[in-house]
Design a protein around this motif. Structure first.
Motif, PDB file in Angstrom:
ATOM      1  N   LEU A 139     -26.574 -11.715  81.047  1.00 59.80           N
ATOM      2  CA  LEU A 139     -25.573 -12.428  81.844  1.00 59.80           C
ATOM      3  C   LEU A 139     -25.288 -11.686  83.138  1.00 59.80           C
ATOM      4  CD1 LEU A 139     -22.753 -13.332  79.287  1.00 59.80           C
ATOM      5  CD2 LEU A 139     -24.341 -14.904  80.388  1.00 59.80           C
ATOM      6  N   GLU A 140     -25.114 -10.385  83.010  1.00 53.54           N
ATOM      7  CA  GLU A 140     -24.707  -9.607  84.183  1.00 53.54           C
ATOM      8  C   GLU A 140     -25.030  -8.147  83.961  1.00 53.54           C
ATOM      9  OE1 GLU A 140     -20.571  -8.868  84.627  1.00 53.54           O
ATOM     10  OE2 GLU A 140     -20.276  -8.604  82.490  1.00 53.54           O
ATOM     11  N   PHE A 141     -25.143  -7.439  85.069  1.00 51.08           N
ATOM     12  CA  PHE A 141     -25.193  -5.980  85.037  1.00 51.08           C
ATOM     13  C   PHE A 141     -23.904  -5.452  85.631  1.00 51.08           C
ATOM     14  CE2 PHE A 141     -30.064  -5.509  85.217  1.00 51.08           C
ATOM     15  CZ  PHE A 141     -30.128  -5.008  83.921  1.00 51.08           C
ATOM     16  N   PHE A 156     -25.569 -22.526  82.139  1.00 52.23           N
ATOM     17  CA  PHE A 156     -24.599 -22.155  81.115  1.00 52.23           C
ATOM     18  C   PHE A 156     -25.363 -21.715  79.870  1.00 52.23           C
ATOM     19  CE2 PHE A 156     -22.465 -23.471  77.179  1.00 52.23           C
ATOM     20  CZ  PHE A 156     -21.326 -22.682  77.247  1.00 52.23           C
ATOM     21  N   LEU A 157     -25.010 -20.544  79.351  1.00 53.07           N
ATOM     22  CA  LEU A 157     -25.647 -20.034  78.133  1.00 53.07           C
ATOM     23  C   LEU A 157     -24.629 -20.025  77.011  1.00 53.07           C
ATOM     24  CD1 LEU A 157     -27.515 -16.946  79.645  1.00 53.07           C
ATOM     25  CD2 LEU A 157     -28.510 -19.173  79.071  1.00 53.07           C
ATOM     26  N   ASP A 158     -25.045 -20.520  75.867  1.00 58.16           N
ATOM     27  CA  ASP A 158     -24.136 -20.599  74.738  1.00 58.16           C
ATOM     28  C   ASP A 158     -24.597 -19.602  73.682  1.00 58.16           C
ATOM     29  OD1 ASP A 158     -21.989 -21.470  73.375  1.00 58.16           O
ATOM     30  OD2 ASP A 158     -22.893 -23.346  72.669  1.00 58.16           O
ATOM     31  N   GLY A 214     -14.167 -13.900  89.590  1.00 50.73           N
ATOM     32  CA  GLY A 214     -15.010 -14.768  90.400  1.00 50.73           C
ATOM     33  C   GLY A 214     -16.041 -15.571  89.614  1.00 50.73           C
ATOM     34  N   VAL A 215     -15.788 -15.807  88.325  1.00 45.77           N
ATOM     35  CA  VAL A 215     -16.737 -16.569  87.510  1.00 45.77           C
ATOM     36  C   VAL A 215     -16.034 -17.786  86.925  1.00 45.77           C
ATOM     37  CG1 VAL A 215     -18.175 -16.528  85.428  1.00 45.77           C
ATOM     38  CG2 VAL A 215     -18.054 -14.506  86.890  1.00 45.77           C
ATOM     39  N   VAL A 216     -16.583 -18.969  87.164  1.00 46.63           N
ATOM     40  CA  VAL A 216     -16.026 -20.175  86.556  1.00 46.63           C
ATOM     41  C   VAL A 216     -17.098 -20.794  85.664  1.00 46.63           C
ATOM     42  CG1 VAL A 216     -15.135 -22.498  86.967  1.00 46.63           C
ATOM     43  CG2 VAL A 216     -14.409 -20.602  88.432  1.00 46.63           C
ATOM     44  N   HIS A 250     -13.310  -8.421  73.726  1.00 42.59           N
ATOM     45  CA  HIS A 250     -12.568  -9.679  73.529  1.00 42.59           C
ATOM     46  C   HIS A 250     -11.940 -10.027  74.867  1.00 42.59           C
ATOM     47  CE1 HIS A 250     -12.951  -8.078  69.509  1.00 42.59           C
ATOM     48  NE2 HIS A 250     -12.430  -9.147  68.967  1.00 42.59           N
ATOM     49  N   LYS A 251     -12.532 -10.989  75.573  1.00 38.84           N
ATOM     50  CA  LYS A 251     -12.107 -11.224  76.958  1.00 38.84           C
ATOM     51  C   LYS A 251     -10.854 -12.101  77.078  1.00 38.84           C
ATOM     52  CE  LYS A 251     -15.809  -9.704  79.546  1.00 38.84           C
ATOM     53  NZ  LYS A 251     -17.241  -9.862  79.547  1.00 38.84           N
ATOM     54  N   ARG A 252     -10.656 -13.017  76.109  1.00 43.77           N
ATOM     55  CA  ARG A 252      -9.514 -13.924  76.234  1.00 43.77           C
ATOM     56  C   ARG A 252      -8.224 -13.223  75.837  1.00 43.77           C
ATOM     57  NH1 ARG A 252     -10.617 -19.281  77.282  1.00 43.77           N
ATOM     58  NH2 ARG A 252     -12.867 -19.572  77.364  1.00 43.77           N
ATOM     59  N   GLU A 300     -23.343 -15.679  71.414  1.00 44.52           N
ATOM     60  CA  GLU A 300     -22.379 -14.609  71.181  1.00 44.52           C
ATOM     61  C   GLU A 300     -22.649 -13.489  72.186  1.00 44.52           C
ATOM     62  OE1 GLU A 300     -21.972 -13.598  67.019  1.00 44.52           O
ATOM     63  OE2 GLU A 300     -20.915 -11.735  67.497  1.00 44.52           O
ATOM     64  N   GLU A 301     -21.572 -13.027  72.833  1.00 46.14           N
ATOM     65  CA  GLU A 301     -21.738 -11.998  73.873  1.00 46.14           C
ATOM     66  C   GLU A 301     -21.679 -10.599  73.287  1.00 46.14           C
ATOM     67  OE1 GLU A 301     -18.938 -13.935  76.988  1.00 46.14           O
ATOM     68  OE2 GLU A 301     -19.759 -12.115  77.887  1.00 46.14           O
ATOM     69  N   ALA A 302     -22.396  -9.688  73.919  1.00 48.05           N
ATOM     70  CA  ALA A 302     -22.288  -8.276  73.550  1.00 48.05           C
ATOM     71  C   ALA A 302     -22.475  -7.426  74.796  1.00 48.05           C
ATOM     72  CB  ALA A 302     -23.342  -7.915  72.504  1.00 48.05           C
ATOM     73  N   VAL A 345     -20.394 -21.178  87.971  1.00 48.65           N
ATOM     74  CA  VAL A 345     -20.289 -20.899  89.409  1.00 48.65           C
ATOM     75  C   VAL A 345     -19.710 -19.499  89.575  1.00 48.65           C
ATOM     76  CG1 VAL A 345     -19.363 -21.711  91.615  1.00 48.65           C
ATOM     77  CG2 VAL A 345     -19.799 -23.363  89.768  1.00 48.65           C
ATOM     78  N   LYS A 346     -20.378 -18.655  90.373  1.00 45.62           N
ATOM     79  CA  LYS A 346     -19.931 -17.267  90.558  1.00 45.62           C
ATOM     80  C   LYS A 346     -19.868 -16.904  92.035  1.00 45.62           C
ATOM     81  CE  LYS A 346     -22.029 -15.697  86.233  1.00 45.62           C
ATOM     82  NZ  LYS A 346     -22.844 -14.691  85.531  1.00 45.62           N
ATOM     83  N   THR A 347     -18.838 -16.162  92.414  1.00 41.54           N
ATOM     84  CA  THR A 347     -18.849 -15.595  93.767  1.00 41.54           C
ATOM     85  C   THR A 347     -19.946 -14.527  93.795  1.00 41.54           C
ATOM     86  OG1 THR A 347     -17.247 -13.883  93.177  1.00 41.54           O
ATOM     87  CG2 THR A 347     -16.366 -15.899  94.131  1.00 41.54           C
TER      88      THR A 347
HETATM   89  P1  AMP Z   1     -19.498 -11.983  84.499  1.00 39.94           P
HETATM   90  O1  AMP Z   1     -18.472 -11.478  85.458  1.00 39.94           O
HETATM   91  O2  AMP Z   1     -20.788 -12.389  85.100  1.00 39.94           O
HETATM   92  O3  AMP Z   1     -19.609 -11.101  83.285  1.00 39.94           O
HETATM   93  O4  AMP Z   1     -18.874 -13.268  83.822  1.00 39.94           O
HETATM   94  C1  AMP Z   1     -17.656 -13.191  83.127  1.00 39.94           C
HETATM   95  C2  AMP Z   1     -17.778 -13.952  81.841  1.00 39.94           C
HETATM   96  O5  AMP Z   1     -18.154 -15.299  82.111  1.00 39.94           O
HETATM   97  C3  AMP Z   1     -18.864 -13.444  80.914  1.00 39.94           C
HETATM   98  O6  AMP Z   1     -18.416 -12.394  80.139  1.00 39.94           O
HETATM   99  C4  AMP Z   1     -19.159 -14.673  80.106  1.00 39.94           C
HETATM  100  O7  AMP Z   1     -18.185 -14.846  79.085  1.00 39.94           O
HETATM  101  C5  AMP Z   1     -18.997 -15.778  81.097  1.00 39.94           C
HETATM  102  N1  AMP Z   1     -20.304 -16.142  81.674  1.00 39.94           N
HETATM  103  C6  AMP Z   1     -20.890 -15.591  82.767  1.00 39.94           C
HETATM  104  N2  AMP Z   1     -22.084 -16.162  83.000  1.00 39.94           N
HETATM  105  C7  AMP Z   1     -22.264 -17.091  82.052  1.00 39.94           C
HETATM  106  C8  AMP Z   1     -23.318 -18.024  81.740  1.00 39.94           C
HETATM  107  N3  AMP Z   1     -24.420 -18.118  82.500  1.00 39.94           N
HETATM  108  N4  AMP Z   1     -23.149 -18.818  80.662  1.00 39.94           N
HETATM  109  C9  AMP Z   1     -22.043 -18.743  79.907  1.00 39.94           C
HETATM  110  N5  AMP Z   1     -21.028 -17.910  80.136  1.00 39.94           N
HETATM  111  C10 AMP Z   1     -21.120 -17.084  81.196  1.00 39.94           C
END
Ligand code: AMP
Ligand code: GLY
Length: 424
Positions: A282-284, A187-189, A152-154, A213-215, A191-193, A142-144
């Motif tokens: 995932l995002e721009f 939800f996508l599972d 704003g991302v859960v 490393h976001k956490r 490795e992020e880059a 869920v995103k704002t």
């Molecule tokens: P964002 O602000 O869109 O980058 O989201 C912040 C973080 O949430 C991302 O770096 C991902 O770790 C996680 N995230 C966002 N969208 C997804 C998705 N569709 N599936 C899994 N994780 C996500």
């Protein structure tokens, strides 16, 4: 060229540090800058979102190029105003910055352009959003729609958690108007880059990749942050993946934005998930990453200034940025408590000793100088940036420098780069 950099974080320190090395630079300002940036540029006491005063300053000083660090001023139209004033600007117009400013807009552009991404739906009605979540099940995201300072991302593991996110965003308005609309997505599972491309409105050229490393805690535990460290190159981003990103993500996005009458100039930052089913966007973001910019600048082996100017001027075609083969790493030192509440104005000592470690620029993210001392003024405060033959060597250097810093109220993760080191 006379250059003004807008922003005052670690990303802007990295940009100023690199721009300062350009033989074409005649004068460098940074607004508002910080205590570290003051070593490279003349800091100007104007906030990064004070659009009127930034434009006035740029006009009055005859600035040739403005490089905008954060997304806030871009969304507010700083680039449009500078362009109208005849000043070259690296960073997109407000219309193009919507790629970051509105997640719903971004998903529409991306899906219409056929760019691989998570499925999604946009909602302005909470009840409808909740029905959709119940129908789809968890995990779900869920995103704002609007900017919420990265919060704003859960990523909801259960339906209940996703429903609560809708209540927080749309009911309690925890993120204000940013939550008037939400995007619910797959939800996508994987490795992020973070991948980067410079864009000039018509074309795009690759500009490196990194892994963040976001956490907040070791072993990727604890709450999300703006980024606790990064390294480049990222082994997960193979040359084939980089090529795929150009062909399937960046070039189609640049084409789609031009076709919409909102050509994209500046740097496009694609947050991608490398899944078993391939790479998905995932995002721009419409700016460099922070702390990704720190490692890109540490590895860039050519003059940054003409490249940014070419992107701003629409003459990027044929530009090939050069990188050194080394690995770069940045380890962020943050104020204890971050990303929650933290103390300000604690004194940092030992910065000179840390900078004595060869090839380790200590980049400042949230500092000020008070009574001759450097004090912490933000959550993320320093970015210790090191180069090495390998990620492991860069890591060892970065932590050696950190161990020379005397700042009891600060902390850092001790495992930045673990994925790359485990792979090696
Ligand atoms: P964002 O602000 O869109 O980058 O989201 C912040 C973080 O949430 C991302 O770096 C991902 O770790 C996680 N995230 C966002 N969208 C997804 C998705 N569709 N599936 C899994 N994780 C996500
Ligand atoms: N480090 C992630 C970002 O800048 O958004």
């Amino acid at each position: 060229m006379k250059v003004l950099v807008v922003g005052g974080g670690g990303r802007e320190h990295a940009l100023c540090w690199k721009l300062k090395q350009s033989p074409r630079l005649t004068r460098l300002w940074c607004a508002p800058g910080n205590a570290g940036i003051a070593g490279e540029a003349e800091c100007v006491d104007i906030g990064a979102e004070d659009v009127d005063r930034l434009v006035d300053f740029a006009v009055a000083r005859g600035v040739d190029l403005v490089v905008v660090g954060p997304e806030g001023p871009l969304v507010l139209g700083l680039a449009d105003r500078l362009t109208a004033a005849g000043i070259l600007v690296f960073g997109p117009s407000a219309a193009a910055a919507r790629l970051e400013g509105s997640k719903g807009f971004m998903k529409d552009v991306v899906s219409q352009a056929g760019i691989p991404t998570a499925w999604y739906r946009r909602f302005t009605d909470a009840a409808a959003a909740k029905d959709f979540i119940r129908a789809k099940g968890a995990p779900i995201v869920v995103k704002t729609d609007g900017l919420a300072a990265g919060k704003g991302v859960v990523v909801a593991a259960s339906v209940d958690e996703a429903l609560r996110a809708v209540d927080d965003m749309m009911g309690a308005k925890v993120f204000g108007a940013a939550g008037d609309e939400v995007v619910i997505e797959e939800f996508l599972d994987g490795e992020e880059a973070s991948l980067f491309a410079l864009c000039d409105g018509k074309t795009a050229v690759p500009f490196g990749a990194a892994q963040d490393h976001k956490r907040v805690g070791d072993g990727d535990s604890g709450p999300n942050t703006g980024g606790m460290g990064a390294y480049s190159p990222a082994p997960v981003v193979t040359p084939a993946l980089e090529q795929e990103a150009m062909e399937r993500v960046f070039l189609p996005a640049v084409k789609a934005m031009a076709a919409r009458g909102a050509p994209f100039t500046g740097v496009l930052f694609a947050g991608v998930m490398v899944t078993p089913a391939g790479m998905k966007l995932l995002e721009f973001n419409v700016r460099f990453g922070d702390p990704e910019a720190q490692v890109l600048m540490a590895r860039l082996d050519c003059d940054l200034l003409p490249i940014l100017a070419a992107a701003a001027a629409g003459t990027l075609e044929g530009t090939r940025p050069e990188w050194n083969a080394a690995a770069a790493m940045v380890v962020v030192m943050a104020a204890a408590g971050y990303p929650g509440p933290y103390a300000r104005n604690t004194v940092i000592r030992g910065l000179d000793r840390a900078a004595g470690e060869p090839g380790v620029p200590v980049l400042h993210a949230g500092t000020a100088r008070k009574d001759g001392q450097v004090v912490a003024t933000g959550g993320r405060v320093l970015g210790i940036t090191a180069i090495g033959e390998t990620v492991a060597e860069a890591q060892a250097r970065a932590y050696r420098a950190i161990d020379r810093i005397d700042w009891p109220e600060g902390f850092c993760r001790r495992d930045i780069g673990w994925r790359a080191i485990a792979r090696a």
